[in-house]
Write a protein that holds these residues in place. Sequence first.
Motif, PDB file in Angstrom:
ATOM      1  N   SER A  48       0.692  -1.215   0.107  1.00  0.00           N
ATOM      2  CA  SER A  48      -0.064  -0.102   0.044  1.00  0.00           C
ATOM      3  C   SER A  48       0.951   1.371   0.161  1.00  0.00           C
ATOM      4  N   PRO A  49       1.999   1.414   0.791  1.00  0.00           N
ATOM      5  CA  PRO A  49       2.585   2.538   0.706  1.00  0.00           C
ATOM      6  C   PRO A  49       3.198   3.005  -0.428  1.00  0.00           C
ATOM      7  N   LYS A  50       3.640   1.921  -1.309  1.00  0.00           N
ATOM      8  CA  LYS A  50       4.163   2.147  -2.640  1.00  0.00           C
ATOM      9  C   LYS A  50       2.837   2.859  -3.468  1.00  0.00           C
ATOM     10  N   ALA A 187      -4.385  -9.733  -2.961  1.00  0.00           N
ATOM     11  CA  ALA A 187      -3.395  -8.816  -2.078  1.00  0.00           C
ATOM     12  C   ALA A 187      -3.573  -7.533  -3.103  1.00  0.00           C
ATOM     13  N   PHE A 188      -3.344  -7.703  -4.260  1.00  0.00           N
ATOM     14  CA  PHE A 188      -3.336  -6.346  -5.186  1.00  0.00           C
ATOM     15  C   PHE A 188      -4.629  -5.642  -4.901  1.00  0.00           C
ATOM     16  N   ALA A 189      -5.788  -6.442  -5.060  1.00  0.00           N
ATOM     17  CA  ALA A 189      -7.135  -5.906  -4.905  1.00  0.00           C
ATOM     18  C   ALA A 189      -7.248  -5.018  -3.677  1.00  0.00           C
ATOM     19  N   ALA A 190      -6.829  -5.748  -2.661  1.00  0.00           N
ATOM     20  CA  ALA A 190      -6.956  -4.907  -1.355  1.00  0.00           C
ATOM     21  C   ALA A 190      -5.963  -3.688  -1.174  1.00  0.00           C
ATOM     22  N   ASN A 191      -4.879  -3.737  -1.964  1.00  0.00           N
ATOM     23  CA  ASN A 191      -3.957  -2.530  -1.691  1.00  0.00           C
ATOM     24  C   ASN A 191      -4.532  -1.468  -2.772  1.00  0.00           C
ATOM     25  N   ASP A 194      -7.294   0.438  -1.102  1.00  0.00           N
ATOM     26  CA  ASP A 194      -6.404   1.639  -0.221  1.00  0.00           C
ATOM     27  C   ASP A 194      -6.017   2.652  -0.982  1.00  0.00           C
ATOM     28  N   ALA A 195      -5.440   2.574  -2.314  1.00  0.00           N
ATOM     29  CA  ALA A 195      -4.961   3.529  -2.879  1.00  0.00           C
ATOM     30  C   ALA A 195      -6.246   4.365  -3.551  1.00  0.00           C
ATOM     31  N   ALA A 199      -6.995   8.424  -2.908  1.00  0.00           N
ATOM     32  CA  ALA A 199      -7.185   9.226  -3.886  1.00  0.00           C
ATOM     33  C   ALA A 199      -8.591   9.935  -3.645  1.00  0.00           C
ATOM     34  N   LEU A 200      -9.794   9.034  -3.267  1.00  0.00           N
ATOM     35  CA  LEU A 200     -11.163   9.696  -3.214  1.00  0.00           C
ATOM     36  C   LEU A 200     -11.194  10.833  -2.120  1.00  0.00           C
TER      37      LEU A 200
END
Length: 287
Positions: A48-50, A187-191, A194-195, A199-200
């Motif tokens: 997520s930080p990335k 895992a990608f969908a979860a991160n 978050d992104a 943004a929202l």
Amino acid sequence: MSLSADPADLADPTGRDDPADPAGRDGLAHPAGPTHPDEQPRATAPESPKLHQALAGTGGLDTLLRDLTDRAVLAVAGAEACSITVRRDGRLLTVAGTGGLPSGLDQRQYENGDGPCVRAADSDAEQHAPDLSQEDRWPTYAAYALSKGVRTVLAVPLAVDGETDAALNLYATTEGAFRGNRTVARAFAANASDAINAALRIERERASEGDVRTALLSRSVIDQAIGILMAQERCTAQTALDTLRRVSQDANIKLRDLCGDLVARTTDGASQERGGGASGRRASQRR
């Protein structure tokens, strides 16, 4: 079909199913099991930080969504194309997609009211079709997708703030392309969720700041117009404001626009020579 990468380079060479879902077709997310020691995914799901750092350098939500679909194809072994489905104003829409993705793949599902992407968004449950030629849940859609060269679909729900229905959709031209790679997709969908939510929040904050700035500018120009009318008519501030409001309503002009016109005309040298501005005279005549 022209997708974003060569199927020979992207397909899962092992052909194994996802260890977390041996059946492979139940359409439900399961607890992640151990990864097979021979499995060599092309990349792991980004942290997520990335994603949040990438967000800081984007040009807004639309740019981020397009970037996420490109990242998904790189992160999930076997993926050749990706799109994001979101329900807006009661309708499912594809808000972003990788280059080369046939637009009809998602649209046909929206028209039919069912399909892996629609069901993942509506039910908040993962949908996996490892071989569309053997798929019996969505026969009409399966036939259409196969005609476009698509053999495998994986749709993973996205937890997006304020949106009850959203999904990340992955496509491949080979059978069983996501076997062994669905844990990475989850895992990608979860991160990604978050992104998108970050943004929202930024978009809402920017909109709120813009509203504040607009309100402050409107208040400033209204105050200036009140001062001008007070000087011209030798009246109180409340009388000047009431006059401006009445003229605004009668002329069907927004108050801030009327005041802006009065201020502009009053401060313009040529208008002053002609008698102080038409808006001031108009407001005075209506008293």
